[in-house]
Motif scaffolding. Structure first.
Motif, mmCIF file in Angstrom:
data_model
loop_
_atom_site.group_PDB
_atom_site.id
_atom_site.type_symbol
_atom_site.label_atom_id
_atom_site.label_comp_id
_atom_site.label_asym_id
_atom_site.label_seq_id
_atom_site.Cartn_x
_atom_site.Cartn_y
_atom_site.Cartn_z
ATOM 1 N N LEU A 78 39.708 76.551 -8.811
ATOM 2 C CA LEU A 78 40.396 75.543 -7.990
ATOM 3 C C LEU A 78 40.821 76.697 -6.928
ATOM 4 C CD1 LEU A 78 42.533 73.431 -7.333
ATOM 5 C CD2 LEU A 78 44.144 74.647 -8.643
ATOM 6 N N ALA A 79 40.530 76.254 -5.588
ATOM 7 C CA ALA A 79 40.512 77.062 -4.526
ATOM 8 C C ALA A 79 41.872 76.679 -3.730
ATOM 9 C CB ALA A 79 39.312 77.250 -3.649
ATOM 10 N N LEU A 80 42.679 77.542 -3.179
ATOM 11 C CA LEU A 80 43.772 77.310 -2.508
ATOM 12 C C LEU A 80 43.772 78.079 -1.108
ATOM 13 C CD1 LEU A 80 45.684 77.286 -5.648
ATOM 14 C CD2 LEU A 80 45.619 75.121 -4.398
ATOM 15 N N GLU A 81 43.889 77.465 0.018
ATOM 16 C CA GLU A 81 43.805 78.161 1.068
ATOM 17 C C GLU A 81 45.198 78.026 1.941
ATOM 18 O OE1 GLU A 81 43.711 79.952 4.599
ATOM 19 O OE2 GLU A 81 43.655 77.686 4.949
ATOM 20 N N TYR A 82 45.885 79.212 2.102
ATOM 21 C CA TYR A 82 47.098 79.166 2.849
ATOM 22 C C TYR A 82 47.269 79.819 4.150
ATOM 23 C CZ TYR A 82 48.970 77.596 -1.909
ATOM 24 O OH TYR A 82 49.166 76.973 -3.087
ATOM 25 N N LEU A 83 46.244 80.660 4.425
ATOM 26 C CA LEU A 83 46.411 81.495 5.726
ATOM 27 C C LEU A 83 46.015 81.214 7.070
ATOM 28 C CD1 LEU A 83 46.374 85.095 3.773
ATOM 29 C CD2 LEU A 83 48.334 83.549 4.326
ATOM 30 N N ALA A 84 46.533 80.377 7.794
ATOM 31 C CA ALA A 84 45.935 79.903 9.058
ATOM 32 C C ALA A 84 46.055 81.207 10.064
ATOM 33 C CB ALA A 84 46.658 79.083 9.715
ATOM 34 N N GLU A 85 45.403 81.317 11.110
ATOM 35 C CA GLU A 85 45.454 82.506 11.983
ATOM 36 C C GLU A 85 47.371 82.879 12.275
ATOM 37 O OE1 GLU A 85 43.647 82.059 15.729
ATOM 38 O OE2 GLU A 85 42.337 83.432 15.043
ATOM 39 N N VAL A 86 47.854 81.622 12.563
ATOM 40 C CA VAL A 86 49.537 81.951 13.086
ATOM 41 C C VAL A 86 50.152 82.130 11.808
ATOM 42 C CG1 VAL A 86 49.218 80.160 14.654
ATOM 43 C CG2 VAL A 86 49.848 79.472 12.545
ATOM 44 N N THR A 87 49.845 82.078 10.533
ATOM 45 C CA THR A 87 50.577 82.267 9.239
ATOM 46 C C THR A 87 50.850 83.730 9.088
ATOM 47 O OG1 THR A 87 49.425 80.581 8.274
ATOM 48 C CG2 THR A 87 50.711 81.788 6.882
ATOM 49 N N MET A 88 50.025 84.590 9.594
ATOM 50 C CA MET A 88 50.108 86.153 9.100
ATOM 51 C C MET A 88 51.303 86.584 9.967
ATOM 52 S SD MET A 88 47.769 86.819 7.074
ATOM 53 C CE MET A 88 47.241 88.298 7.003
ATOM 54 N N ILE A 139 41.679 79.924 -11.063
ATOM 55 C CA ILE A 139 42.377 79.726 -9.616
ATOM 56 C C ILE A 139 41.967 80.856 -8.535
ATOM 57 C CG2 ILE A 139 44.464 79.416 -8.418
ATOM 58 C CD1 ILE A 139 45.489 78.235 -11.116
ATOM 59 N N VAL A 140 41.533 80.615 -7.465
ATOM 60 C CA VAL A 140 41.456 81.607 -6.236
ATOM 61 C C VAL A 140 42.088 81.260 -5.083
ATOM 62 C CG1 VAL A 140 39.394 82.652 -5.332
ATOM 63 C CG2 VAL A 140 39.004 81.754 -7.605
ATOM 64 N N THR A 141 42.936 81.990 -4.628
ATOM 65 C CA THR A 141 43.727 81.775 -3.533
ATOM 66 C C THR A 141 43.948 82.948 -2.546
ATOM 67 O OG1 THR A 141 45.821 80.928 -2.831
ATOM 68 C CG2 THR A 141 45.703 82.300 -5.142
ATOM 69 N N ASN A 142 44.119 82.763 -1.376
ATOM 70 C CA ASN A 142 44.526 83.830 -0.529
ATOM 71 C C ASN A 142 46.060 84.012 -0.258
ATOM 72 O OD1 ASN A 142 44.896 81.627 1.073
ATOM 73 N ND2 ASN A 142 43.456 82.030 2.646
ATOM 74 N N ALA A 143 46.697 83.211 -1.313
ATOM 75 C CA ALA A 143 48.252 83.029 -1.235
ATOM 76 C C ALA A 143 48.855 84.658 -1.134
ATOM 77 C CB ALA A 143 48.886 82.389 -2.312
ATOM 78 N N GLY A 144 48.165 85.525 -1.433
ATOM 79 C CA GLY A 144 48.696 86.818 -1.438
ATOM 80 C C GLY A 144 49.207 87.355 0.047
ATOM 81 N N GLY A 145 48.690 86.836 1.041
ATOM 82 C CA GLY A 145 49.265 86.823 2.499
ATOM 83 C C GLY A 145 49.266 88.460 2.709
ATOM 84 N N LEU A 146 50.448 88.984 3.066
ATOM 85 C CA LEU A 146 50.598 90.289 3.280
ATOM 86 C C LEU A 146 51.055 91.211 1.937
ATOM 87 C CD1 LEU A 146 52.403 90.036 6.724
ATOM 88 C CD2 LEU A 146 50.088 90.767 6.391
ATOM 89 N N ASP A 147 51.178 90.473 0.892
ATOM 90 C CA ASP A 147 51.793 91.064 -0.167
ATOM 91 C C ASP A 147 51.273 90.671 -1.362
ATOM 92 O OD1 ASP A 147 52.873 93.044 -1.892
ATOM 93 O OD2 ASP A 147 54.893 92.687 -0.960
ATOM 94 N N PRO A 148 49.825 90.724 -1.760
ATOM 95 C CA PRO A 148 49.232 90.041 -3.023
ATOM 96 C C PRO A 148 49.936 90.632 -4.223
ATOM 97 C CG PRO A 148 47.462 90.834 -1.479
ATOM 98 C CD PRO A 148 48.710 91.294 -0.974
ATOM 99 N N ALA A 185 44.988 92.612 10.008
ATOM 100 C CA ALA A 185 44.243 92.391 8.566
ATOM 101 C C ALA A 185 42.768 92.222 8.835
ATOM 102 C CB ALA A 185 45.056 91.184 7.913
ATOM 103 N N ALA A 186 41.773 92.612 8.140
ATOM 104 C CA ALA A 186 40.630 92.504 8.304
ATOM 105 C C ALA A 186 40.202 91.244 7.455
ATOM 106 C CB ALA A 186 39.769 93.564 7.590
ATOM 107 N N TYR A 187 39.376 90.566 7.689
ATOM 108 C CA TYR A 187 38.691 89.224 6.980
ATOM 109 C C TYR A 187 37.811 89.692 6.040
ATOM 110 C CZ TYR A 187 40.855 85.994 10.383
ATOM 111 O OH TYR A 187 41.922 85.184 11.127
ATOM 112 N N LEU A 188 38.040 90.028 4.914
ATOM 113 C CA LEU A 188 37.187 90.588 3.805
ATOM 114 C C LEU A 188 36.031 89.246 3.413
ATOM 115 C CD1 LEU A 188 39.629 92.346 1.400
ATOM 116 C CD2 LEU A 188 38.483 93.404 3.606
ATOM 117 N N GLY A 189 35.079 89.839 2.789
ATOM 118 C CA GLY A 189 34.036 88.933 2.406
ATOM 119 C C GLY A 189 34.319 88.210 1.049
#
Lengths: 455, 117
Positions: free
Chosen positions: A36-46, A83-92, A155-159
């Motif tokens: 289950l992937a969950l994407e939360y970080l738009a450019e404006v979200t940071m 579950i795989v998510t970028n919800a960590g934002g600035l503080d995983p 923030a770098a866009y990691l691969g």
């Protein structure tokens, strides 16, 4: 792990921070998922996360914990869905701690891995100083010095390889900071299929699969430009990409859900937010979006095959966020007769007041909602409106000037043209800080992704 | 909006883009992209011939301050238009209501194309 022989099934239960809270549950119940992937970080979200962090609030996407973990972690663990998510934002790390706390409250045993190393905020000056020619804006070549003093986050866009590494620890939940969005899908595919760094066609297929589902229902009928009347939006099915070890993708959705998956919905999403389609750049591969063919293979199933990719660029993209002054916007509603004419006069009065009061405002913008707010000069000419909402926006670096301007809206309900309603909606709008994005590239060796396992 | 394929206009007549194609728009910083996908091969030829970067730039005049570039995606009968300096500074800084250009695909779809000679 997978139900079918070869295909790994990955669902996307969030296309942005603010998506339907029950989407993850729908996919876990009916999706037959492996991931289950969950994407939360738009450019404006940071920039928003930085504001929250500075006001002592959480610097991650709290929706993930509030909705997905609270409501669906138990089912994900029971069904062995990672579950795989970028919800960590600035503080995983804080996000991981919150997930553990919630899991403990439910008596669930959860292993979490984080992917970090994307946050370059503290090192950006040093990276700039040792980069030949220094850092510059990706699109405009503007030099770093123009924003240097105002940087709040970089923030770098990691691969996807660190995401795969995190999955390979055996974690139930993988939480990242900033990664390229499709890495939330390519990471699982690398882990499942053992794809290697030089298998560019396969990596590119994973990127395409990720790109297609990362915006959630935009690939299952959401925003469909033609044929939208026939889409059952209320019961929308969230997307699933099933990807086999050769990189053949099938896009589908859970049975008995709304929405639709067709060549039309998939091709509209393929072109969403891309630049040169022959070179969709990520840290792992340059994916060529002009190579895949799309074919409807079943009802609500489209197969995407033949994706080609080539070597990735030598640099990481970094999203730098910097303070860029303040903006405000206020609204006043004018009714017929002559609604547009009245609204225009309201705007003229505000412009005149800026002059009279000698307010230091850098830019203003006047839009008439119901007339031209969306399409500007491309909107058709008409004057016979039932009503028009005047929207007057301004920006600048002088916060006090903007605050003073904000006091000029409500008075127009007594001191301007008639048939106006304005006191109920932001009668005195206040300036809000702008945290603007400044994309740049940094050398590959400046970034060091890190995986941490919390058992 | 014509959504019935049997009512598709004849190539010897002028047409709106919406009657022969679909489109979606979005942002990356201050750049806008509009992906336009033809309904069939003939429609693709019409787009290729008449929906040039210049035509799209003209349609977006007053909204886009930079350049428009057109990239083909023949695999899906599509073209991607990328416009720079398109969003009044982009996501956070823009003073527009539509800070991300989400509604701009609709402008391109309303473009009228001449007959295909």
């Amino acid at each position: 792990m997978s139900d079918t022989d070869d295909g790994t099934r990955i669902g996307c239960g969030a296309g942005f921070w603010g998506d339907r809270p029950d989407a993850a549950g729908q996919l876990l119940e009916g999706g037959g998922l492996d991931y289950l992937a969950l994407e939360y970080l738009a450019e404006v979200t940071m920039g928003l996360l930085d504001r929250l962090r500075r006001s002592d609030r959480d610097g991650y996407a709290t929706d993930f914990v509030r909705f997905v973990v609270e409501d669906s972690l138990e089912m994900a663990l029971a069904e062995d869905v990672t579950i795989v998510t970028n919800a960590g934002g600035l503080d995983p790390a804080a996000c991981a701690a919150a997930v553990r706390e919630e899991a403990a409250a439910q008596n669930l045993d959860v292993e979490i891995a984080t992917v970090t190393g994307d946050d370059l905020t503290a090192r950006l000056d040093e990276i700039h100083d040792r980069t030949r020619g220094g850092l510059c804006h990706l699109d405009t070549d503007e030099p770093y010095d123009t924003v240097r003093e105002d940087v709040v986050v970089a923030a770098a866009y990691l691969g996807a390889f660190p995401v795969a590494e995190a999955i390979e620890t055996g974690a139930d939940v993988v939480i990242t900071g900033r990664v390229v969005d499709p890495a939330l899908v390519l990471g699982p595919l690398i882990a499942e299929h053992g794809w290697e760094r030089e298998q560019y066609d396969r990596l590119a297929a994973g990127i395409v699969a990720g790109h297609l589902i990362e915006c959630g229902t935009q690939v299952t009928g959401g925003n469909l430009s033609k044929g939208w009347r026939e889409v059952d939006f209320a019961n929308m099915g969230y997307p699933i990409a099933e990807v086999d070890s050769t990189g053949t993708i099938t896009v589908t959705k859970p049975p008995d859900t709304g929405g639709t998956v067709s060549v039309a919905t998939v091709s509209e999403q393929l072109v969403y937010e891309i630049g040169d389609p022959s070179a969709y750049l990520t840290p792992d591969v340059s994916a060529d979006f002009t190579t895949p063919t799309l074919e409807a293979t079943d009802r609500n199933a489209v197969t995407v095959s033949g994706v080609r990719g080539t070597q990735p660029p030598d640099q990481y993209k970094v999203s730098v966020h910097y303070r860029a002054g303040y903006k405000l916007a206020g609204n006043l509603l004018y009714s017929a007769p002559n609604a547009l004419e009245k609204a225009k006069q309201g705007a003229d009065i505000l412009e005149e007041r800026i002059q009279e009061l000698d307010l230091s405002v850098a830019d203003t913008r006047v839009e008439f909602i119901g007339h031209d707010a969306a399409h500007g000069p491309a909107a058709s000419d008409k004057t016979d409106h039932n009503e028009v909402m005047l929207r007057f926006a301004a920006r600048g670096t002088d916060r006090d000037a903007l605050r003073r301007l904000g006091m000029e809206f409500a008075p127009l309900s007594l001191t301007g043209p008639p048939s106006v309603a304005g006191l109920t909606d932001q009668g005195r709008p206040r300036p809000k800080p702008i945290v603007d994005a400044w994309p740049t590239l940094v050398p590959r060796d400046a970034v060091d992704p890190e995986v941490t396992l919390y058992e | 909006m014509s959504e019935d394929p049997t009512s598709r206009p004849d190539a010897s007549e002028s047409t709106r883009v919406v009657d022969i194609a679909r489109a979606r728009s979005g942002d990356k910083a201050d750049c806008l992209n509009v992906g336009v996908i033809a309904d069939d091969a003939l429609a693709y030829r019409r787009l290729e011939t008449h929906l040039t970067a210049d035509v799209v730039a003209q349609r977006l005049d007053g909204l886009v301050a930079g350049e428009v570039t057109r990239y083909p995606l023949a695999n899906i009968l599509g073209f991607n238009f990328v416009a720079t300096e398109a969003l009044d500074g982009g996501g956070q800084a823009s003073l527009r209501y539509d800070t991300q250009g989400k509604t701009y695909a609709a402008i391109v779809l309303e473009t009228t194309l001449p007959p295909l000679e």
